[in-house]
Motif scaffolding. Structure first.
Motif, PDB file in Angstrom:
ATOM      1  N   ASP B 263      22.402  65.632 -29.140  1.00  0.00           N
ATOM      2  CA  ASP B 263      22.755  65.370 -27.741  1.00  0.00           C
ATOM      3  C   ASP B 263      22.386  63.968 -27.262  1.00  0.00           C
ATOM      4  OD1 ASP B 263      20.045  65.577 -27.470  1.00  0.00           O
ATOM      5  OD2 ASP B 263      20.062  67.360 -26.190  1.00  0.00           O
ATOM      6  N   ALA B 264      21.781  63.180 -28.143  1.00  0.00           N
ATOM      7  CA  ALA B 264      21.479  61.794 -27.779  1.00  0.00           C
ATOM      8  C   ALA B 264      21.432  60.954 -29.051  1.00  0.00           C
ATOM      9  CB  ALA B 264      20.136  61.703 -27.049  1.00  0.00           C
ATOM     10  N   VAL B 265      22.163  59.854 -29.023  1.00  0.00           N
ATOM     11  CA  VAL B 265      22.176  58.973 -30.195  1.00  0.00           C
ATOM     12  C   VAL B 265      21.495  57.651 -29.847  1.00  0.00           C
ATOM     13  CG1 VAL B 265      23.576  57.873 -31.972  1.00  0.00           C
ATOM     14  CG2 VAL B 265      24.350  59.996 -30.910  1.00  0.00           C
ATOM     15  N   VAL B 266      20.484  57.337 -30.627  1.00  0.00           N
ATOM     16  CA  VAL B 266      19.746  56.092 -30.433  1.00  0.00           C
ATOM     17  C   VAL B 266      20.240  55.090 -31.469  1.00  0.00           C
ATOM     18  CG1 VAL B 266      17.471  55.015 -30.541  1.00  0.00           C
ATOM     19  CG2 VAL B 266      17.734  57.322 -29.563  1.00  0.00           C
ATOM     20  N   PHE B 267      20.888  54.038 -30.991  1.00  0.00           N
ATOM     21  CA  PHE B 267      21.397  53.020 -31.911  1.00  0.00           C
ATOM     22  C   PHE B 267      20.372  51.896 -32.072  1.00  0.00           C
ATOM     23  CE2 PHE B 267      25.285  55.166 -30.904  1.00  0.00           C
ATOM     24  CZ  PHE B 267      26.075  55.029 -32.039  1.00  0.00           C
ATOM     25  N   VAL B 268      20.409  51.287 -33.249  1.00  0.00           N
ATOM     26  CA  VAL B 268      19.458  50.222 -33.540  1.00  0.00           C
ATOM     27  C   VAL B 268      19.834  48.928 -32.833  1.00  0.00           C
ATOM     28  CG1 VAL B 268      20.551  49.214 -35.586  1.00  0.00           C
ATOM     29  CG2 VAL B 268      18.055  49.327 -35.453  1.00  0.00           C
ATOM     30  N   SER B 269      21.058  48.873 -32.361  1.00  0.00           N
ATOM     31  CA  SER B 269      21.513  47.645 -31.697  1.00  0.00           C
ATOM     32  C   SER B 269      22.605  47.930 -30.682  1.00  0.00           C
ATOM     33  CB  SER B 269      22.037  46.661 -32.741  1.00  0.00           C
ATOM     34  OG  SER B 269      22.957  45.753 -32.154  1.00  0.00           O
ATOM     35  N   ASP B 270      22.682  47.096 -29.656  1.00  0.00           N
ATOM     36  CA  ASP B 270      23.721  47.231 -28.638  1.00  0.00           C
ATOM     37  C   ASP B 270      25.120  47.087 -29.205  1.00  0.00           C
ATOM     38  OD1 ASP B 270      21.935  47.616 -26.643  1.00  0.00           O
ATOM     39  OD2 ASP B 270      22.506  45.855 -25.448  1.00  0.00           O
ATOM     40  N   VAL B 271      25.240  46.264 -30.232  1.00  0.00           N
ATOM     41  CA  VAL B 271      26.567  46.047 -30.802  1.00  0.00           C
ATOM     42  C   VAL B 271      27.140  47.380 -31.261  1.00  0.00           C
ATOM     43  CG1 VAL B 271      27.864  44.963 -32.678  1.00  0.00           C
ATOM     44  CG2 VAL B 271      26.065  43.692 -31.516  1.00  0.00           C
ATOM     45  N   LEU B 272      26.349  48.099 -32.025  1.00  0.00           N
ATOM     46  CA  LEU B 272      26.783  49.396 -32.526  1.00  0.00           C
ATOM     47  C   LEU B 272      26.945  50.393 -31.381  1.00  0.00           C
ATOM     48  CD1 LEU B 272      24.335  49.590 -35.572  1.00  0.00           C
ATOM     49  CD2 LEU B 272      26.701  48.770 -35.556  1.00  0.00           C
ATOM     50  N   ALA B 273      25.994  50.410 -30.495  1.00  0.00           N
ATOM     51  CA  ALA B 273      26.026  51.360 -29.382  1.00  0.00           C
ATOM     52  C   ALA B 273      27.249  51.135 -28.499  1.00  0.00           C
ATOM     53  CB  ALA B 273      24.750  51.237 -28.557  1.00  0.00           C
ATOM     54  N   SER B 274      27.579  49.890 -28.262  1.00  0.00           N
ATOM     55  CA  SER B 274      28.729  49.583 -27.415  1.00  0.00           C
ATOM     56  C   SER B 274      30.011  50.087 -28.050  1.00  0.00           C
ATOM     57  CB  SER B 274      28.845  48.071 -27.206  1.00  0.00           C
ATOM     58  OG  SER B 274      27.675  47.565 -26.615  1.00  0.00           O
ATOM     59  N   GLY B 275      30.129  49.835 -29.350  1.00  0.00           N
ATOM     60  CA  GLY B 275      31.318  50.322 -30.046  1.00  0.00           C
ATOM     61  C   GLY B 275      31.434  51.820 -29.903  1.00  0.00           C
TER      62      GLY B 275
END
Lengths: 353, 353
Positions: B263-275
């Motif tokens: 229910d929550a994904v923590v990305f290592v970087s905004d680049v990935l998270a934004s995509g």
DNA sequence: ATCGCTCACGTGACCGCTAACATGAAAAGC
DNA sequence: GCTTTTCATGTTAGCGGTCACGTGAGCGAT
């Protein structure tokens, strides 16, 4: 006699510049039982010395932890093994790719890259070239083809190869790896008109020293005049402000205020266009039905948006690698047949226009 | 006698290394009617010579178009007036801001910045430090605090100030300007748990040499263990692949395949998270209702998305300027009271989590 | 008047390396 | 067998500055 010997010894000692004298080539030579010249040769071209001598020298280098002093090498050989690079800005910019390409090629060849940025400030370039010259780089890489007269004169006087880039000119200082921003924008306008858009606006941040932005504007204006003779093109620009997505939103609002009938907005950069495109949803604007949007640069985000951002793709990294190759050939004494190289551009048509 | 004179003259001439001899300080000295030492003093510290002498020298510099040779200066003074900077990558990265900050401070002080990048390849750092050492930089700036033993030894042996950054350690090589990636990720997890999310996943591209990514993962795992003792944390990583938004989409899909209940994904970087965040709309995922998403870095795009991306903001540029200030003080012979400086981080809560 | 001190500038010796030429031995050519 | 060529290495003289120290003039204090 022996007193004098002591005196001069003490004197020499007191004149020593660094407390713990660093290891020099002479130390290595002594350890290996050869002359410094042989060590120098071994380091510059291992095949130029005998195999057993080479082995002894390599061992001596290891055991003395010798690190070559490039300043002395530079002074004696008149080659600095450096390249000076001058770019508008490093931050969050597409130029970073170019620099990465440049260093990827140059570093393995032993060349270091000095970086300087102008922040689009006219005059900064000249002072950068001036101060960089003192390091006697073996080559210059510069983004842009418009310089002050003095800058051009300085560059020519250095006598080293120079690559200008990211733009186009018929009279480069020396070599050129670029493309026509003017032609790129014309192709954008052609495309928009072909898709039936008629009320085109150009917008962007136009810093005084940003000649590439000016060329793009000119391309827009010229294409506009060709399609709509006598019609004044809609142009909304600001001369300062950060190159961020939020600025794109502001510009979009300005365009719609000043030219409410606009049906296509041509942005000078993907950064601005992306910001605007993302904001459209919240503003109740349907893209591309109500409004077409185009960018420039094909940044990562352009293909991720919905709709995708129609834009111009530039081989940014390749500009760096090609420039490095040209510089390398010239720095290594060779000649270059084609001093200008057009890397072109590609119109990427996506959903936004 | 006269024959010999001619001979030695000819000899000297034939040994000349460059065809068109460059202007040297001796030429300036002669033109100004002073010794080279006085010219040297005038250039290094204008107040150290008489006002009229200074004027004559400045005029002589202008008319001879003299450009100082830093290599000679470096060799004689044992100061190169350069700083070596080693970063993982320049392209499209948040480190560009740091480098910009670094050069913004150092350039006006007369220091040039040498740039090298490791592309997150273990081992590249050591070879970079090794080859950079030959240029005898007056300081080192490095992103990261984990190095090979040999790298650390090399750095210490140079005897010049070193700033490590973008991470944290209790045993820096010399100085440190950074923050705890570990603590930052813990604060992200704390926030998510506080908002009621229970099935957290961590994902990202984890290149072998990317220790900051590892620290973030560790922070995630430790916080997860604290909130959910004994529960294995969901971790989905790839060890290669480009740091682009499209990769973020792929990772999101992987996470949902391997851990559908997330229910929550923590990305290592905004680049990935934004995509990933941008792709959610097309995948029928409602953020933050169905799924929370967080990033790292507070890139420009994070605040422009809808919903906004919850992320960790780092004072990237400030890391560069602070590091430069520390280096400057040490390079100019001063001492530094606080060898470690924590620039901290800020959890920016936006709509995505 | 003498002394010590500051100030402006000059002198000579390097910094660490490499270009150019020199040298001696082995290999090749006649 | 003797000269010529090649190869590996050594010798000498800088490259263009700066450091440490020296010198002489000017000036106030004693």
């Amino acid at each position: 006699m022996s007193d004098e010997g002591q005196l001069s010894l003490r004197k020499a000692d007191s004149r020593r510049r660094s407390a713990t004298r660093a290891v020099t080539m002479a130390d290595v030579a002594q350890a290996a039982g050869v002359s410094t010249q042989t060590v120098s040769r071994a380091l510059r071209d291992p095949r130029s010395v005998g195999p057993d001598t080479l082995a002894r020298i390599e061992e001596a280098v290891r055991e003395t932890r010798y690190v070559q002093n490039f300043a002395a090498s530079h002074l004696a050989s008149n080659r600095s093994m450096t390249v000076a690079a001058i770019i508008p800005t490093i931050s969050a910019s597409i130029f970073a790719e170019t620099i990465q390409g440049l260093t990827d090629v140059l570093l393995p060849e032993g060349y270091q890259v000095f970086l300087g940025h102008t922040d689009y400030m006219a005059g900064r370039e000249e002072s950068l070239v001036r101060s960089f010259s003192g390091r006697r780089p073996d080559g210059f890489f510069i983004i842009g083809t418009r310089h002050t007269q003095e800058t051009t004169a300085l560059l020519k006087r250095t006598g080293v190869p120079v690559v200008e880039s990211w733009s186009w000119t018929n009279r480069p200082v020396d070599m050129l790896v670029g493309f026509s921003n003017h032609a790129a924008l014309m192709s954008v306008v052609d495309h928009l008109v072909g898709r039936g858009y008629r009320r085109l606006a150009f917008t962007g941040v136009m810093k005084p020293g940003d000649h590439r932005a000016k060329e793009r504007l000119k391309g827009f204006q010229d294409a506009h005049e060709r399609h709509f003779p006598g019609v004044t093109p809609r142009v909304v620009t600001v001369t300062s402000g950060p190159m961020v997505m939020a600025t794109g939103v502001e510009l979009l609002k300005l365009v719609r205020e000043q030219h409410p009938d606009t049906d296509a907005v041509v942005f000078v950069s993907d950064v601005l266009a992306s910001g605007a495109l993302l904001a459209c949803a919240g503003m109740g604007i349907s893209v591309p039905k109500d409004l077409a949007i185009t960018g420039f640069g094909n940044y990562d985000i352009a293909g991720q948006l919905t709709p995708g951002l129609t834009t111009i793709a530039i081989a940014s990294r390749r500009i760096g690698t090609e420039s490095a190759n040209l510089l390398l050939r010239r720095m290594q004494g060779g000649d270059v047949e084609n001093r200008t190289q057009d890397v072109g551009f590609e119109l990427l048509v996506r959903g936004s226009a």
